[in-house]
Scaffold this motif. Sequence first.
Motif, short mmCIF file in Angstrom:
data_model
loop_
_atom_site.label_atom_id
_atom_site.label_comp_id
_atom_site.label_asym_id
_atom_site.label_seq_id
_atom_site.Cartn_x
_atom_site.Cartn_y
_atom_site.Cartn_z
N SER A 182 1.92 -1.75 5.90
CA SER A 182 0.68 -1.67 5.14
C SER A 182 -0.33 -0.78 5.85
CB SER A 182 0.09 -3.06 4.95
OG SER A 182 1.05 -3.93 4.35
N THR A 183 -1.08 -0.03 5.04
CA THR A 183 -1.97 1.00 5.56
C THR A 183 -3.39 0.81 5.04
OG1 THR A 183 -0.20 2.63 5.74
CG2 THR A 183 -2.44 3.49 5.56
N GLY A 184 -4.35 0.97 5.95
CA GLY A 184 -5.75 1.02 5.59
C GLY A 184 -6.33 2.37 5.93
N ALA A 185 -7.54 2.62 5.46
CA ALA A 185 -8.23 3.88 5.76
C ALA A 185 -9.70 3.58 6.00
CB ALA A 185 -8.08 4.87 4.61
N ASP A 186 -10.29 4.27 6.99
CA ASP A 186 -11.72 4.09 7.21
C ASP A 186 -12.39 5.44 7.38
OD1 ASP A 186 -11.32 4.78 9.95
OD2 ASP A 186 -11.11 2.68 10.50
N ALA A 187 -13.72 5.44 7.24
CA ALA A 187 -14.50 6.66 7.29
C ALA A 187 -15.61 6.51 8.32
CB ALA A 187 -15.09 6.99 5.92
N ALA A 188 -15.55 7.32 9.37
CA ALA A 188 -16.62 7.39 10.35
C ALA A 188 -17.62 8.42 9.85
CB ALA A 188 -16.06 7.77 11.72
N VAL A 189 -18.70 7.95 9.24
CA VAL A 189 -19.67 8.82 8.58
C VAL A 189 -20.77 9.18 9.59
CG1 VAL A 189 -21.25 9.07 6.64
CG2 VAL A 189 -19.19 7.65 6.40
N THR A 223 0.85 -1.18 0.00
CA THR A 223 0.00 0.00 0.00
C THR A 223 0.90 1.24 0.00
OG1 THR A 223 0.00 0.29 2.41
CG2 THR A 223 -1.60 -1.29 1.51
N PRO A 224 0.31 2.44 -0.02
CA PRO A 224 1.14 3.60 0.30
C PRO A 224 1.81 3.41 1.65
CG PRO A 224 -1.01 4.29 -0.51
CD PRO A 224 -1.09 2.81 -0.30
N MET A 225 3.07 3.80 1.77
CA MET A 225 3.81 3.59 3.00
C MET A 225 3.72 4.81 3.91
SD MET A 225 7.23 1.59 1.69
CE MET A 225 7.47 2.49 0.17
N PRO A 226 3.47 4.61 5.20
CA PRO A 226 3.40 5.75 6.10
C PRO A 226 4.78 6.25 6.49
CG PRO A 226 3.04 3.73 7.33
CD PRO A 226 3.17 3.34 5.88
N GLY A 227 4.87 7.53 6.70
CA GLY A 227 6.10 8.14 7.19
C GLY A 227 5.75 9.40 7.97
N THR A 228 6.76 10.08 8.44
CA THR A 228 6.56 11.33 9.17
C THR A 228 7.37 12.45 8.55
OG1 THR A 228 8.32 10.72 10.74
CG2 THR A 228 6.04 10.23 11.38
N GLU A 229 6.81 13.63 8.55
CA GLU A 229 7.55 14.85 8.26
C GLU A 229 7.55 15.65 9.56
OE1 GLU A 229 6.74 18.93 5.89
OE2 GLU A 229 6.93 17.14 4.59
N LEU A 230 8.69 15.75 10.18
CA LEU A 230 8.82 16.44 11.45
C LEU A 230 9.34 17.85 11.19
CD1 LEU A 230 10.45 13.62 13.60
CD2 LEU A 230 8.02 14.02 13.09
N VAL A 282 -16.84 0.56 11.19
CA VAL A 282 -17.07 1.60 10.20
C VAL A 282 -16.48 1.12 8.88
CG1 VAL A 282 -17.11 3.45 11.90
CG2 VAL A 282 -14.95 2.83 10.80
N PRO A 283 -17.00 1.60 7.75
CA PRO A 283 -16.47 1.13 6.46
C PRO A 283 -15.01 1.51 6.27
CG PRO A 283 -18.00 2.97 6.17
CD PRO A 283 -18.09 2.55 7.59
N GLY A 284 -14.24 0.61 5.72
CA GLY A 284 -12.83 0.88 5.48
C GLY A 284 -12.15 -0.31 4.84
N GLY A 285 -10.91 -0.13 4.49
CA GLY A 285 -10.14 -1.21 3.87
C GLY A 285 -8.76 -0.71 3.51
N ALA A 286 -8.05 -1.52 2.76
CA ALA A 286 -6.67 -1.20 2.40
C ALA A 286 -6.60 -0.02 1.44
CB ALA A 286 -6.00 -2.42 1.77
N ALA A 287 -5.62 0.84 1.66
CA ALA A 287 -5.33 1.91 0.70
C ALA A 287 -4.59 1.30 -0.49
CB ALA A 287 -4.50 3.00 1.35
N GLU A 288 -4.69 1.96 -1.61
CA GLU A 288 -4.08 1.46 -2.84
C GLU A 288 -2.94 2.37 -3.27
OE1 GLU A 288 -7.15 1.08 -5.74
OE2 GLU A 288 -8.22 -0.51 -4.64
N VAL A 289 -1.85 1.76 -3.71
CA VAL A 289 -0.74 2.54 -4.26
C VAL A 289 -1.27 3.38 -5.42
CG1 VAL A 289 1.45 2.40 -5.50
CG2 VAL A 289 1.02 0.91 -3.53
N GLY A 290 -0.93 4.66 -5.40
CA GLY A 290 -1.40 5.56 -6.45
C GLY A 290 -2.62 6.37 -6.07
N GLU A 291 -3.17 6.15 -4.86
CA GLU A 291 -4.28 6.98 -4.39
C GLU A 291 -3.92 7.57 -3.03
OE1 GLU A 291 -8.01 4.96 -3.64
OE2 GLU A 291 -7.12 3.61 -2.18
#
Length: 388
Positions: free
Chosen positions: A254-261, A77-84, A281-290
């Motif tokens: 690996s990263t997922g995303a969900d939406a608390a609507v 998936t898109p990889m998480p990182g930090t900008e400090l 809540v609805p959610g799932g894996a993020a996709e490379v390129g989004e």
Amino acid sequence: MAIDTADANGRAAGGLARLSGILRAEAANGLFWGAGPAEEARLRRLRELAAGLLAQVDHRPYEAILAAYEADTGLRTPMPGTELRIDCADGTRLVRRRRLSRTSGTLGQRLETVAAALRTRVPPEPVAIADTDLAGLPCPHTFLLVFEFETHLDAPAAAALLEPTEPDLEGEVPSLNPSATAIVPDRGPLPVSPVVKQLLDAVAALAKESLAETTDFYERERQQRVAALCEAAVETELEYPRIDCGDLTADCVSTGADAAVFDEAGRLLVIRRTDTGQWAVPGGAAEVGEPVGLAAVREAFEETGLDVELTGLSWAFDKRDTKLGDDRMPMIMSYTARALDPAQPLRLAELEASEARWISREDADGMDFFRGHELRIPAAFARHRGER
């Protein structure tokens, strides 16, 4: 004119690196979830072709690129990182960007370590999200949680305590408010060289073969995405410059995303998962390129049929900080959201959800939530109510 041509060729090279990264992820994720022998063989061939595409522009040989791609074992998936961003006592602002990995500690541990070294407090939440894909960097797709620190140290003293920015994360990477990260970039057709067009024709042939043979819903979705990527390429005469496409062996958390609507009455939409029968809540894996914000919006639509917009980031939820370690998907980006049309009817995805409910904060007490949601749902209510 020569400068314009060079710029266009450079953009095409970056676009090809991006396309290779997406196809790499499609192959890795298909192999992770498992497939029959014929489909598995096609996915391995797809990975080889993805490496061949990158070899057209990257400075490394095909064999080295393929070795990096073949080392993928988890979800990609898109990889998480930090900008400090560190504001120092002498007025200097230092910026450091690094990915999170499975061996470098959790998000919480990184923030606590940096805060202790700088003798300052841990920032309560990210102020923005930056994204290398939106910035056009050719490195593996990485999103950066932006945190701001203040220190009484001057810049030289603070810099001596900080790890340097990873080389492939250098450059201009604009940041966005978390609620504004559901961006659908208008990229247009990708110009490709004749050699690349031949490779993409081979990719398209694999997708066509798979669609003719497989009945699995998720495999068909994957191959339809692959076929669409090939159709978006336009053959032209160009000469790719050789570029550095970054750390291809970077460890992917690996990263997922969900939406608390939430509705107008402040109730939260939850669905009953078909796999466990629990609420979430609805959610799932993020996709490379989004962008990860777009992943939350997409998942909400796919699982509930609702068009939603983000209203904020509830929690950058590193499961490893909560004793909910999950090797499959350690990082979850939890957003709050609202339906664009309150009258839009629900349309549940049969393979994902069997039931839906709008619940109050009090209703949530005692409900059987899918693991991790018992923490994220109260946090979403608190964020929606302005309590945090």
